[in-house]
Design an enzyme around this catalytic site. Sequence first.
Site, PDB file in Angstrom:
ATOM      1  N   TYR A   1       0.803  -1.204  -0.100  1.00 24.05           N
ATOM      2  CA  TYR A   1      -0.143   0.061  -0.084  1.00 24.05           C
ATOM      3  C   TYR A   1       0.850   1.380  -0.008  1.00 24.05           C
ATOM      4  O   TYR A   1       0.419   2.368  -0.325  1.00 24.05           O
ATOM      5  CB  TYR A   1      -0.827  -0.071   1.208  1.00 24.05           C
ATOM      6  CG  TYR A   1      -2.035  -0.861   1.171  1.00 24.05           C
ATOM      7  CD1 TYR A   1      -2.000  -1.976   0.067  1.00 24.05           C
ATOM      8  CD2 TYR A   1      -3.095  -0.808   2.150  1.00 24.05           C
ATOM      9  CE1 TYR A   1      -3.046  -2.759   0.125  1.00 24.05           C
ATOM     10  CE2 TYR A   1      -4.005  -2.028   2.224  1.00 24.05           C
ATOM     11  CZ  TYR A   1      -4.168  -2.823   1.091  1.00 24.05           C
ATOM     12  OH  TYR A   1      -5.161  -3.727   0.978  1.00 24.05           O
TER      13      TYR A   1
ATOM     14  N   LYS B   1       2.555 -15.317   2.785  1.00 30.25           N
ATOM     15  CA  LYS B   1       2.492 -16.063   1.622  1.00 30.25           C
ATOM     16  C   LYS B   1       4.047 -16.391   1.265  1.00 30.25           C
ATOM     17  O   LYS B   1       4.321 -15.786   0.243  1.00 30.25           O
ATOM     18  CB  LYS B   1       1.931 -15.101   0.520  1.00 30.25           C
ATOM     19  CG  LYS B   1       1.663 -15.817  -0.870  1.00 30.25           C
ATOM     20  CD  LYS B   1       0.379 -16.618  -0.592  1.00 30.25           C
ATOM     21  CE  LYS B   1       0.418 -17.320  -1.845  1.00 30.25           C
ATOM     22  NZ  LYS B   1      -0.945 -18.404  -2.154  1.00 30.25           N
TER      23      LYS B   1
ATOM     24  N   ASP C   1      -3.888 -17.770   1.713  1.00 31.16           N
ATOM     25  CA  ASP C   1      -5.270 -18.328   1.006  1.00 31.16           C
ATOM     26  C   ASP C   1      -5.735 -19.319   2.090  1.00 31.16           C
ATOM     27  O   ASP C   1      -6.728 -19.698   2.236  1.00 31.16           O
ATOM     28  CB  ASP C   1      -4.656 -19.110  -0.042  1.00 31.16           C
ATOM     29  CG  ASP C   1      -3.184 -19.668  -0.271  1.00 31.16           C
ATOM     30  OD1 ASP C   1      -2.567 -19.396   0.698  1.00 31.16           O
ATOM     31  OD2 ASP C   1      -3.000 -20.468  -1.129  1.00 31.16           O
TER      32      ASP C   1
ATOM     33  N   ASP D   1      -5.878  -6.339   5.654  1.00 31.04           N
ATOM     34  CA  ASP D   1      -7.058  -5.383   5.236  1.00 31.04           C
ATOM     35  C   ASP D   1      -8.016  -6.677   4.756  1.00 31.04           C
ATOM     36  O   ASP D   1      -9.415  -6.420   5.418  1.00 31.04           O
ATOM     37  CB  ASP D   1      -6.553  -4.876   4.079  1.00 31.04           C
ATOM     38  CG  ASP D   1      -7.907  -3.578   3.614  1.00 31.04           C
ATOM     39  OD1 ASP D   1      -8.665  -3.623   4.268  1.00 31.04           O
ATOM     40  OD2 ASP D   1      -7.340  -3.003   2.758  1.00 31.04           O
TER      41      ASP D   1
ATOM     42  N   ASP E   1     -11.806  -7.723   7.300  1.00 29.04           N
ATOM     43  CA  ASP E   1     -13.036  -7.633   7.014  1.00 29.04           C
ATOM     44  C   ASP E   1     -13.753  -9.023   6.936  1.00 29.04           C
ATOM     45  O   ASP E   1     -15.080  -8.972   7.206  1.00 29.04           O
ATOM     46  CB  ASP E   1     -13.176  -6.968   5.617  1.00 29.04           C
ATOM     47  CG  ASP E   1     -13.327  -5.380   5.573  1.00 29.04           C
ATOM     48  OD1 ASP E   1     -12.916  -4.911   6.776  1.00 29.04           O
ATOM     49  OD2 ASP E   1     -13.875  -4.962   4.530  1.00 29.04           O
TER      50      ASP E   1
END
Length: 359
Positions: free
Chosen positions: A135, A190, A222, A246, A250
């Site tokens: 980001y 990851k 994942d 992020d 959620d």
Amino acid sequence: MKIAVLPGDGIGPEIMAQALKALKALDLRFEAEQAPVGGAAYEVAGHPLPEATLALAKAADAVLFGAVGDWKYDTLERALRPEQAILGLRKHLQLFANFRPAICYEQLTAASSLKPELVAGLDILIIRELTGDIYFGQPRGRRVAADGAFAGAEEAFDTMRYTRPEIERIAHVAFQAARKRSKRLTSVDKANVLETFQFWKDVVTEVHAQYPDVALDHMYVDNAAMQLVRAPKSFDVIVTGNMFGDILSDEAAMLTGSIGMLPSASLDAAAKGLYEPSHGSAPDIAGKGVANPLATILSAAMMLRFSLNQAAAADRIEAAVKNVLSQGLRTADIHSAGTTQVGTEAMGDAVVAALKRQG
Ligand code: NAD
């Protein structure tokens, strides 16, 4: 204690008014000073994060934030859009650790899209690194591809990167938080594909040597996304980078069925923090008096616990929220058959009444 109060846009002012009522009912000594932020600030000062608002946030012991944003600002240049205020505050206050609890209240189990037995009693904490990763990584931009199968075509690119100190400091925060709970920490990465997240995994493993009492496991993002819906209660504290956090936070929020219930905290190295509900400014229901104020009220409780050293007062607010839910009071977003629907203000009043009954 000085609190900077930034109500913002949409439902922000409505829900903030309820949180301030609850704080006042605690009879603590604090000074609360309000300032405009987001679209509201753009209207009066031409910028979503005016100098005076930033100065107030810097000088305060903690920041209580409502929400920002409205579709009417979508055509403004990016730097002037309301959402830039929250990014600016995170950057200027160096709020690198984002705490997002996902708690499924017993009374709201039916609101989850998962089977009740999977979410009943769910209480997990996601710690997201907030100031690094793809980001913020430079360089980024658009250019003409220099190589590859589509050399000469227009392309866009971002940079994923983490430095050792950035990973170390979020790892320490996470191990310390895990220590105060069940002493289990899952680091999500990851590492099988990304160099940045192999480094993340290596550094978190090194920091673990200083916390032998905490059990650490590593999980690919994942798989973590799958396990969160398959067996969410198998987690306790999760720590991860900015982008994975992020998305996973959620996902975890929705397990509880009610975005209007979830608080969040973003902390700096000295535990000064910005506290806000996990939801946005909900322009679709702004001004109708129907928004759920409980996420903001619970954010005020997190503020008391993490930044203002008032754990007992935080416990009181959390107990008062459980109490109003037990009375069957519900705003529209969490309403179900057999419960009583109330508006924003009535919900705030009910929390204040429950606080007063505690003595
Ligand atoms: P949102 O969270 O504002 O709303 C999503 C849905 O949830 C809407 O249907 C809304 O009515 C409902 N909802 C949200 N909070 C609620 C509450 N307290 N009570 C009852 N219902 C509630 O997300 P969105 O619609 O994607 O975004 C709206 C605006 O908010 C956008 O401008 C976006 O950029 C902004 N936003 C701001 C923040 C922030 O301030 N930190 C975070 C997310 C989105």
